[in-house]
Design an enzyme around this catalytic site. Sequence first.
Site, PDB file in Angstrom:
ATOM      1  N   ASP A  45       0.849  -1.128   0.007  1.00 25.89           N
ATOM      2  CA  ASP A  45      -0.264   0.022   0.008  1.00 25.89           C
ATOM      3  C   ASP A  45       1.105   1.276  -0.031  1.00 25.89           C
ATOM      4  O   ASP A  45       2.041   1.017   0.161  1.00 25.89           O
ATOM      5  CB  ASP A  45      -0.965   0.137   1.213  1.00 25.89           C
ATOM      6  CG  ASP A  45      -1.760   1.328   1.529  1.00 25.89           C
ATOM      7  OD1 ASP A  45      -2.472   1.631   0.501  1.00 25.89           O
ATOM      8  OD2 ASP A  45      -1.376   1.824   2.477  1.00 25.89           O
TER       9      ASP A  45
ATOM     10  N   ASP B 198      -0.308   5.247   0.915  1.00 22.62           N
ATOM     11  CA  ASP B 198      -0.365   6.077   1.648  1.00 22.62           C
ATOM     12  C   ASP B 198      -0.285   5.567   3.349  1.00 22.62           C
ATOM     13  O   ASP B 198      -1.111   4.567   3.355  1.00 22.62           O
ATOM     14  CB  ASP B 198      -1.599   6.815   1.737  1.00 22.62           C
ATOM     15  CG  ASP B 198      -1.615   7.599   0.068  1.00 22.62           C
ATOM     16  OD1 ASP B 198      -0.881   8.611   0.188  1.00 22.62           O
ATOM     17  OD2 ASP B 198      -2.369   7.370  -0.534  1.00 22.62           O
TER      18      ASP B 198
END
Length: 201
Positions: free
Chosen positions: A17, A19
């Site tokens: 991922d 952020d």
Amino acid sequence: MLKQFFPEQDFKALLFDFDGTVADTMPAHLGAWNKALAKYDLSLSREQHMAWAGRPTHRIVEMMNELHNSTINPEQFLKEKEVHYLSNLHEVSTIKSVMNVIAHYHGKIPMAIVTGSRRKIVELTMQQLKLQPYFDLLVCAEDYTQGKPAPDCFLMAASQLKITPTDCLVFEDAVLGIQAAHTAGMNCLKVNEEYTLIHTR
């Protein structure tokens, strides 16, 4: 490096991922949300922001509309929020514990970014942080229909890398992302609020 978590398994791809996992963007994103929401007399708390982390912006706007009986246009809001985020891009940094893993496995096994953020914003942030050389693939919000906690984005990354899902290891900070990884049949390490890695089941 990953043997402390998975002593008997050798992964063939690492999926990250973006952020809050690779880049410490969450404060900048939350600030952008609240600057963009101010014109509608609304705000987003840090707790709510974290609970919804992993969902595409347009879906969160729809949820805000449902919650507050508002009529914010998701596409227009997205543009406004992105302007605010990019104005704070200089404040964003990488997350050291995760970057140590990325640097260690760079050139050894494929690595991908798998995110609910839009490609333009991810690419600009990656350029700012000089991250492009590390990753073989970007899977962004425009590339799939069902966002996290659906497993689609992680399964798409595995397919494009030509790696069996069970041979992929996911790095995530958000509950929805961890759910998506497990639904995809993948092991997952959580990046907690102290930026240490924790095994998830």
